[in-house]
Every structure is written in structure tokens, then in C-alpha cells.
Design an enzyme around this catalytic site. Structure first.
Site, PDB file in Angstrom:
ATOM      1  N   HIS A  60       0.829  -1.214   0.000  1.00  0.00           N
ATOM      2  CA  HIS A  60       0.000   0.000   0.000  1.00  0.00           C
ATOM      3  C   HIS A  60       0.866   1.268   0.000  1.00  0.00           C
ATOM      4  O   HIS A  60       2.019   1.258   0.427  1.00  0.00           O
ATOM      5  CB  HIS A  60      -0.925   0.019   1.217  1.00  0.00           C
ATOM      6  CG  HIS A  60      -0.189   0.051   2.534  1.00  0.00           C
ATOM      7  ND1 HIS A  60       0.330   1.214   3.057  1.00  0.00           N
ATOM      8  CD2 HIS A  60       0.109  -0.929   3.411  1.00  0.00           C
ATOM      9  CE1 HIS A  60       0.919   0.945   4.211  1.00  0.00           C
ATOM     10  NE2 HIS A  60       0.806  -0.354   4.450  1.00  0.00           N
ATOM     11  N   ARG A  75      -6.002   1.079   4.259  1.00  0.00           N
ATOM     12  CA  ARG A  75      -4.896   1.592   3.434  1.00  0.00           C
ATOM     13  C   ARG A  75      -4.604   0.676   2.245  1.00  0.00           C
ATOM     14  O   ARG A  75      -4.245   1.160   1.171  1.00  0.00           O
ATOM     15  CB  ARG A  75      -3.645   1.810   4.298  1.00  0.00           C
ATOM     16  CG  ARG A  75      -3.129   0.589   5.052  1.00  0.00           C
ATOM     17  CD  ARG A  75      -2.141   1.026   6.134  1.00  0.00           C
ATOM     18  NE  ARG A  75      -1.487  -0.069   6.845  1.00  0.00           N
ATOM     19  CZ  ARG A  75      -1.992  -0.674   7.910  1.00  0.00           C
ATOM     20  NH1 ARG A  75      -3.189  -0.325   8.371  1.00  0.00           N
ATOM     21  NH2 ARG A  75      -1.309  -1.626   8.532  1.00  0.00           N
ATOM     22  N   GLU A 108      -1.568  -6.704   7.690  1.00  0.00           N
ATOM     23  CA  GLU A 108      -0.212  -6.470   8.183  1.00  0.00           C
ATOM     24  C   GLU A 108       0.035  -7.304   9.435  1.00  0.00           C
ATOM     25  O   GLU A 108      -0.900  -7.749  10.108  1.00  0.00           O
ATOM     26  CB  GLU A 108      -0.044  -4.967   8.477  1.00  0.00           C
ATOM     27  CG  GLU A 108       1.294  -4.545   9.072  1.00  0.00           C
ATOM     28  CD  GLU A 108       2.481  -4.903   8.212  1.00  0.00           C
ATOM     29  OE1 GLU A 108       2.761  -6.109   8.055  1.00  0.00           O
ATOM     30  OE2 GLU A 108       3.167  -3.995   7.720  1.00  0.00           O
ATOM     31  N   ARG A 168      12.920  -7.022  13.390  1.00  0.00           N
ATOM     32  CA  ARG A 168      13.705  -7.644  12.337  1.00  0.00           C
ATOM     33  C   ARG A 168      14.044  -9.126  12.554  1.00  0.00           C
ATOM     34  O   ARG A 168      14.639  -9.743  11.680  1.00  0.00           O
ATOM     35  CB  ARG A 168      15.014  -6.861  12.146  1.00  0.00           C
ATOM     36  CG  ARG A 168      14.783  -5.524  11.453  1.00  0.00           C
ATOM     37  CD  ARG A 168      14.367  -5.742  10.005  1.00  0.00           C
ATOM     38  NE  ARG A 168      14.113  -4.505   9.294  1.00  0.00           N
ATOM     39  CZ  ARG A 168      12.917  -4.033   8.984  1.00  0.00           C
ATOM     40  NH1 ARG A 168      11.839  -4.722   9.343  1.00  0.00           N
ATOM     41  NH2 ARG A 168      12.763  -2.898   8.334  1.00  0.00           N
ATOM     42  N   HIS A 197       0.427  -5.556   2.526  1.00  0.00           N
ATOM     43  CA  HIS A 197       1.271  -4.854   3.493  1.00  0.00           C
ATOM     44  C   HIS A 197       2.697  -5.402   3.464  1.00  0.00           C
ATOM     45  O   HIS A 197       2.939  -6.510   2.990  1.00  0.00           O
ATOM     46  CB  HIS A 197       0.672  -5.006   4.889  1.00  0.00           C
ATOM     47  CG  HIS A 197      -0.762  -4.591   4.957  1.00  0.00           C
ATOM     48  ND1 HIS A 197      -1.147  -3.323   5.330  1.00  0.00           N
ATOM     49  CD2 HIS A 197      -1.900  -5.258   4.644  1.00  0.00           C
ATOM     50  CE1 HIS A 197      -2.483  -3.235   5.263  1.00  0.00           C
ATOM     51  NE2 HIS A 197      -2.950  -4.396   4.849  1.00  0.00           N
TER      52      HIS A 197
END
Length: 206
Positions: free
Chosen positions: A11, A62, A89, A117, A159
Site C-alpha cells: 500500500h 490503506r 499487516e 527484524r 502490506h
């Protein structure tokens, strides 16, 4: 049979991207820049001469708004669209709504980096990328991939992390490899697949 084509698009910039907030399953809309990115993505796809048969997106505004704008640019506003939370997401749990700098002050930069991460360490109350893969991949295999293999040209607007899960499978990336992969907002990635669902070619329109 048509070509086996699937296009993935993250998005456009959201209001919370702009504010540097963890978003997850929260539901802000696109910024003016995000609207421009989505329109530009649609134009890029049109320039490639692409016409789609089906589209998939998440249940979040979104991603849906991005898809609507792309389809408008493509002149395909009547395209069948499937919406499912499997493409949402990653859920950031207790981090959702927090400014990323404030989160670093609260938990420490190293810990927040691990949550963001690492492949399998979730933030408190949220999902790791591994968890996101566990809900996104079955939906891809059961709902999206059959369309592609039938020759239905397929557009997916979702996402960063749900698309990472699909890219990990499409490109056969390791957990370490996918963690290094950054996805620009509003930048289509075009995959053409072989009959066995392996990637025949890839074109990144970033």
C-alpha cells in the site's frame, strides 16, 4: 490458458507511516503522498499493458484504498476483489500506535530491533514474521495461487510483512534473506510463474 501472472503491491504511505508509528492491525488511511503512490502504481501497471482478472487485498483501509486507486487508473473498477484478514499487516501487539522512537526509549533500541527484524520473536501481544507467514501462506496456497495457475492475472494489494511472507515462498528466500528485503510503498513487483508455481521471471517497478 492465459499467462501465470501475479503482481504484489505494498500500500501507499499511510498516515501512521508518516508519523513513524507502529501500525499493524490499526486502520489509518493513506496520506496525500500515499494516494499519489497508489495512482502512480496503477499507471505503471497500465504502461506495462497489464489487464487483470482478479484482485486480493486485506481488510484494512490503506490496502483497499491503494487497490481502488490502482484499479481506477487501470480502468478496471469492476474487477472481482477478495478481502481477507489473512493478508493483514503483521500485528504489532503492544507496540501498535506507539512512536518507534518512544518504543526504543521504553524497551531499548536492541530489543525493538529484535522485534522488528527477527523472524520468530514477536513483540508483546503481537505476531512475529513467522506468525504472519503461518496465516498468510495457507491463504496464498488455497486462494491466490490456484487463480494464478489457472491463468487468471492476479493483483495483490497488501502490506510489507504479509507480502514478505509471499515473497519468501515465491523467491525461495531463507528467514535471513527475507528479513533484509525492504518493500517500497506503492511499488509493483510483477511475477510470471511456471506451471509448477516457480518464478519464471520477475520485474520490480520501484
Amino acid at each position: 490458458m492465459g499467462e501465470r501472472l501475479v503482481v504484489l503491491v505494498r500500500h501507499g504511505q499511510s498516515e501512521w507511516n508518516l508519523k513513524n508509528l507502529f501500525t499493524g492491525w490499526k486502520d489509518p488511511d493513506l496520506t496525500e503522498q500515499g494516494i499519489a503512490e497508489a495512482n502512480a502504481a496503477g499507471r505503471k501497471l497500465k504502461e506495462q499493458g497489464l489487464v487483470f482478472d482478479v484482485a486480493f487485498t486485506s481488510v484494512l483501509t490503506r490496502a483497499q484504498h491503494t487497490l481502488d486507486l490502482m484499479l481506477s487508473q487501470l480502468g478496471q473498477t469492476n474487477l472481482p476483489v477478495h478481502k481477507h484478514l489473512a493478508l493483514n499487516e503483521r500485528d504489532y501487539g503492544d507496540l501498535s500506535g506507539l512512536n518507534k522512537d518512544d518504543a526504543r526509549k521504553k524497551w531499548g533500541e536492541d530489543q525493538v530491533l529484535i522485534w522488528r527484524r527477527s523472524f520468530d520473536v514477536p513483540p508483546p501481544g503481537g505476531e512475529s514474521l513467522k506468525d504472519t507467514l503461518a496465516r498468510t501462506l495457507p491463504y496464498y496456497v488455497q486462494e491466490i495461487l490456484p487463480c494464478v495457475l489457472r491463468g487468471e492475472r492476479t493483483l495483490v494489494a497488501a502490506h510489507g510483512n504479509s507480502l514478505r511472507a509471499l515473497i519468501m515462498v515465491l523467491e525461495k528466500l531463507s528467514p535471513e534473506g527475507i528479513l533484509k528485503r525492504e518493500l517500497a510503498t506503492g511499488a509493483p513487483i510483477i511475477y510470471r510463474l511456471n506451471a509448477d508455481s516457480t518464478v519464471a521471471s520477475k520485474l520490480d517497478l520501484a
